[in-house]
Design a protein around this motif. Structure first.
Motif, short mmCIF file in Angstrom:
data_model
loop_
_atom_site.label_atom_id
_atom_site.label_comp_id
_atom_site.label_asym_id
_atom_site.label_seq_id
_atom_site.Cartn_x
_atom_site.Cartn_y
_atom_site.Cartn_z
N PHE A 399 -41.04 30.88 -14.72
CA PHE A 399 -40.64 31.09 -13.17
C PHE A 399 -39.04 30.61 -12.90
CE2 PHE A 399 -44.99 29.55 -13.68
CZ PHE A 399 -45.70 30.65 -13.39
N CYS A 400 -38.49 30.58 -13.90
CA CYS A 400 -36.88 30.26 -13.97
C CYS A 400 -36.20 31.52 -14.01
CB CYS A 400 -36.61 29.22 -14.93
SG CYS A 400 -37.34 27.67 -14.50
N SER A 401 -34.99 31.67 -13.35
CA SER A 401 -34.05 32.70 -13.52
C SER A 401 -33.11 32.50 -14.74
CB SER A 401 -33.14 32.93 -12.30
OG SER A 401 -32.25 31.93 -12.11
N GLU A 402 -32.32 33.32 -15.14
CA GLU A 402 -31.48 32.99 -16.04
C GLU A 402 -30.34 31.84 -15.49
OE1 GLU A 402 -29.02 36.32 -16.65
OE2 GLU A 402 -30.41 37.49 -17.78
N VAL A 403 -30.26 30.98 -16.49
CA VAL A 403 -29.33 29.82 -16.25
C VAL A 403 -27.78 30.29 -16.51
CG1 VAL A 403 -28.92 27.36 -16.69
CG2 VAL A 403 -31.19 28.45 -17.08
N GLU A 404 -27.06 29.72 -15.48
CA GLU A 404 -25.74 29.92 -15.41
C GLU A 404 -24.64 28.49 -15.09
OE1 GLU A 404 -25.59 34.31 -13.43
OE2 GLU A 404 -25.26 32.40 -12.10
N TYR A 405 -23.64 28.37 -15.80
CA TYR A 405 -22.88 27.24 -15.67
C TYR A 405 -21.36 27.63 -15.48
CZ TYR A 405 -20.62 26.94 -20.30
OH TYR A 405 -19.70 27.22 -21.15
N ALA A 406 -20.67 26.57 -14.94
CA ALA A 406 -19.18 26.64 -14.86
C ALA A 406 -18.65 25.17 -15.17
CB ALA A 406 -18.88 27.42 -13.71
N THR A 407 -17.31 25.27 -15.17
CA THR A 407 -16.62 23.85 -15.42
C THR A 407 -15.61 23.84 -14.61
OG1 THR A 407 -15.76 24.55 -17.36
CG2 THR A 407 -17.75 23.44 -17.64
N VAL A 408 -14.95 22.44 -14.18
CA VAL A 408 -13.78 22.39 -13.47
C VAL A 408 -13.00 21.41 -14.21
CG1 VAL A 408 -12.67 21.78 -11.54
CG2 VAL A 408 -14.55 23.43 -11.44
N THR A 409 -11.61 21.41 -14.60
CA THR A 409 -11.06 20.14 -14.99
C THR A 409 -9.98 19.88 -13.78
OG1 THR A 409 -11.14 20.96 -17.20
CG2 THR A 409 -9.19 19.30 -16.61
N THR A 410 -10.39 18.50 -13.64
CA THR A 410 -9.42 17.63 -12.32
C THR A 410 -8.04 17.06 -13.04
OG1 THR A 410 -10.76 15.79 -12.64
CG2 THR A 410 -11.46 17.57 -10.86
N ARG A 411 -7.79 16.93 -14.15
CA ARG A 411 -6.71 16.28 -14.61
C ARG A 411 -5.66 17.41 -14.67
NH1 ARG A 411 -6.06 11.42 -17.02
NH2 ARG A 411 -8.09 10.39 -17.60
N ILE A 412 -4.29 16.78 -14.68
CA ILE A 412 -3.18 17.79 -14.74
C ILE A 412 -3.00 18.53 -15.90
CG2 ILE A 412 -0.75 17.68 -14.47
CD1 ILE A 412 -0.71 15.29 -12.65
N VAL A 413 -3.18 17.79 -16.93
CA VAL A 413 -3.36 18.41 -18.56
C VAL A 413 -4.96 19.05 -18.60
CG1 VAL A 413 -2.68 18.38 -20.87
CG2 VAL A 413 -1.42 16.88 -18.98
N SER A 414 -5.03 20.25 -18.67
CA SER A 414 -6.36 20.76 -18.59
C SER A 414 -6.91 20.55 -20.28
CB SER A 414 -6.35 22.26 -18.25
OG SER A 414 -5.38 23.10 -19.19
N GLN A 415 -6.06 20.34 -20.95
CA GLN A 415 -6.69 20.12 -22.23
C GLN A 415 -7.59 18.82 -22.64
OE1 GLN A 415 -3.77 21.36 -21.75
NE2 GLN A 415 -3.64 23.36 -22.56
N ILE A 416 -7.11 17.86 -21.80
CA ILE A 416 -7.86 16.50 -21.79
C ILE A 416 -9.13 16.87 -20.98
CG2 ILE A 416 -7.64 14.21 -21.56
CD1 ILE A 416 -4.59 14.53 -21.91
N LYS A 417 -10.12 16.98 -21.35
CA LYS A 417 -11.42 17.20 -20.67
C LYS A 417 -12.29 15.81 -20.53
CE LYS A 417 -11.63 21.98 -22.02
NZ LYS A 417 -12.13 23.09 -22.86
N THR A 418 -11.45 14.79 -19.98
CA THR A 418 -12.38 13.59 -19.75
C THR A 418 -12.66 13.27 -18.25
OG1 THR A 418 -10.44 12.29 -19.42
CG2 THR A 418 -11.32 12.24 -21.67
#
Length: 659
Positions: A399-418
């Motif tokens: 009874f579940c639809s397809e699952v979707e996801y998205a991400t956001v990086t809040t640091r100035i340097v986007s390569q650092i994903k902490t």
């Protein structure tokens, strides 16, 4: 006048019958000869002139029976017959006995269902009319006389074609019926109306014991295969939590006319296991291409929703934990994922992790191992060291639809994903869900930076993508949280207490249990939410646990290093809904037994209302992580075998032998 046997008739003679046991005098004929007075209109109907009073006792009535009969009833005169020739009777066979019992049962049914009788509602028994007997019908009293008589046989219960029974048995039966009816009337103290006696309603001498509500037999209850440890689950859960998850809706069975009482419902469940029976015509007409909210056979429609959730509420477990990047995982996660209060598991588990362990797959295996075979991982996503896993009961994945996801990086340097946010969304039946886990900027005084992280997240999360919005008229393109029915946001928000360490320690020492209201007066997040500057439209359940940050690893003491960080409620769970009162918080707490990080896990239990949907959404079609499921089950079995072996070794090592 002579009898059919050739003997002359003698007035006043009694009819006797000779058998192997001797001569038995016919009591009914004797009483009739003594009590006969005159005819009552020639119809043989018993009447009373002065019936006895109701207060007459039974013993006195029995003693005065012959005199009472003479004085109070009129009976058609009859002449006794001489004894018949003795003859030997064969013993009745088993077939004849069975036939007699069936005949008595059938005759009693016919007398009780007489269409001309209207007194059945008074619990009265009906007596056959005193008209000449008809073939195949006999009065109950007649049958009793035939059963007690030594000459009773299948032939004696049927009348001859000329209306005369063999050997006058029908006449004697009629007289016996009249005497029995009169005797019953004397016992009751009531006169007959129209020759049809009615027995008075029997009242019990004492109140009857209460009947068990569930009158289903033990066999039916056993067929349901309900574990004895869970017998009280239905009553307990209905009393405390208001819902019982069941695979078979009793309301649906009653509404469709398939059953009419609880006993029939239990029988239907035992016959069809716990699955709802599906008719062949429903399978032929069932279509998942075009759905409707109320269409019969719709996969996500109201009928299917009521089958699994009669009250349309689903249980959701939401948890957040900053693991501090530790490689070591807790030995046991039961206290975290399966708290003892409340005493039932949830339908859906969503776990968000910040600064997760290096081996993300191992973490997911441990989750699957803890939840067991009843749950499957619907989806899992990661953004750097931000992890989120969604587990759901295996019967609900359809009874579940397809699952979707998205991400956001809040640091100035986007390569650092902490630091950043990770969002997962899907539709369950007709209700859309959004789960967001975040790790905001740290620091005691960086409140504005954390508010910027929040604003960037709600604007940059591009969800939903392919799954349609359930209510686009209430959505906003600038806020992702407005595009879903139910939103849960959890994570390490890093909001602190605006107070020094000494003051916070003194408050904690004064209230060692759950009274933390004085601490919450200095909480940054509570203050900002009341102003409406962050988490607009969101709510948070009441906090009754100690601050989840910052602990010494492996200990229950707060930071004892030189930095002396102030204990704070950095780990939080907030929620919002498009509709009022759709989300009800059941429990909001932390897990103090897990001490592998400087943060304590925080979790919340919710009851969420679910609405029916349409079948025009892209479905997940039962997709889940099968490999993870198998690995988790193997781990669970291996752990159980090791535990049993340790117990066995411990018992054997405790036995000492003296040589």
């Amino acid at each position: 006048m002579s009898t059919p046997n050739g003997f002359p008739q003698h007035p006043g003679a009694c009819v006797t019958r000779r058998t192997d046991g001797g001569v038995v005098q016919d009591l009914h004929a004797k009483k009739a000869g003594k009590a006969a007075k005159k005819e009552a209109g020639g119809n043989g109907v018993l009447t009373f002139e002065d019936p006895p009073t109701v207060g007459t006792s039974l013993n006195e009535t029995l003693k005065l029976l012959p005199d009472e009969l003479k004085a109070n009833m009129k009976i058609k005169s009859t002449t006794p017959r001489p004894p018949r020739k003795p003859r030997l009777e064969r013993a009745a066979s088993l077939d004849e006995k069975s036939w007699r019992r069936w005949r008595r049962f059938r005759t009693s049914q016919e007398s009780l269902t007489d269409p001309n009788e209207t007194s059945s509602s008074n619990c009265s028994l009906q007596e056959a009319s005193l008209s000449p007997p008809v073939k195949g019908r006999a009065s109950p009293c007649h049958q009793c006389c035939q059963q007690n008589s030594l000459h009773s046989s299948p032939a004696t219960s049927e009348a001859s074609p000329t209306g005369k029974s063999r050997g006058g048995t029908s006449d004697l039966g009629k007289r016996a019926s009249e005497i029995s009816s009169a005797f019953g009337g004397l016992l009751r103290g009531k006169a007959f109306a129209g020759g049809k006696p009615r027995l008075s309603q029997i009242m019990p001498a004492r109140p009857l014991p209460p009947m068990e509500f569930n009158v289903a037999s033990h066999t039916l209850r056993t067929a349901n295969r309900i574990d004895s440890d869970c017998m009280d689950y239905r009553h307990y859960s209905q009393h405390k939590f208001g819902r019982v998850s069941s695979s078979l809706s009793d309301t649906r069975l009653h509404g469709n006319g398939m059953v009419y009482d609880n006993c029939s419902t239990d029988s239907m469940k035992s016959t069809f296991s716990l699955l709802t029976p599906i008719r062949s015509k429903d399978v032929r007409s069932r279509s998942y291409l075009e759905g409707s909210l109320l269409a019969t056979g719709a996969l996500l429609g109201a009928e299917e929703l009521s089958r699994y959730f009669p009250d349309r509420n689903i249980g959701i477990f939401v948890a957040t934990w900053n693991m501090q990047g530790q490689k070591e995982l807790p030995v046991n996660l039961d206290d975290f994922l399966l708290p003892t209060d409340p005493d039932y598991a949830q339908d859906m588990y969503v776990i968000g992790v910040q600064e997760g362990c290096p081996d993300r797959r191992e973490w997911e295996i441990r989750l699957q191992e803890t939840l067991g075979p009843h749950y499957v991982m619907l989806y899992s996503a990661a953004h750097g060291v931000l992890y989120m896993s969604v587990f759901i009961r295996r019967d609900l994945i359809w009874f579940c639809s397809e699952v979707e996801y998205a991400t956001v990086t809040t640091r100035i340097v986007s390569q650092i994903k902490t630091k950043g946010a990770l969002g997962i969304c899907f539709t369950f039946f007709g209700t859309s869900f959004l789960f967001i886990t975040s790790h905001f900027t740290s620091g005691d005084s960086k409140v504005n930076e954390r508010k910027l992280d929040y604003n960037k997240t709600i604007q940059a999360l591009t969800l939903p993508k392919n799954v349609p919005d359930t209510n686009p008229y209430r959505s906003s393109c600038s806020d992702v949280t407005t595009r879903f029915d139910e939103v849960f946001w959890f994570g390490d928000f890093n909001f602190r207490l605006n107070k020094d360490r000494e003051t916070v320690d003194s408050i904690l020492n004064q209230n060692p249990e759950t009274d933390v209201s004085k601490l919450l007066a200095y909480d940054q997040l509570t203050s900002e939410m009341s102003r409406g500057s962050i988490f607009k439209g969101f709510q948070e359940a009441d906090i009754n646990f100690r601050p989840s940050y910052k602990f010494d690893i492996g200990k229950d003491s707060y930071d004892t290093t030189s930095k002396q960080r102030t204990p704070s409620y950095t780990d939080r769970v907030v929620y919002r809904s498009r509709y009022r009162d759709d989300i009800h918080a059941v429990k909001y707490s932390s897990c103090p037994v897990i001490k592998t990080s400087d943060h304590r896990p925080v979790f919340a239990l919710f009851r969420v209302k679910v609405r029916p949907g349409r079948d025009n959404i892209p479905l997940a079609a039962g997709q889940f992580d099968r490999e993870l499921y198998l690995i988790g089950i193997k781990r669970r079995i291996t752990r159980e075998l090791q535990k049993r072996q340790e117990q066995k070794d411990q018992k054997s090592s405790s036995i000492c032998s003296v040589s």
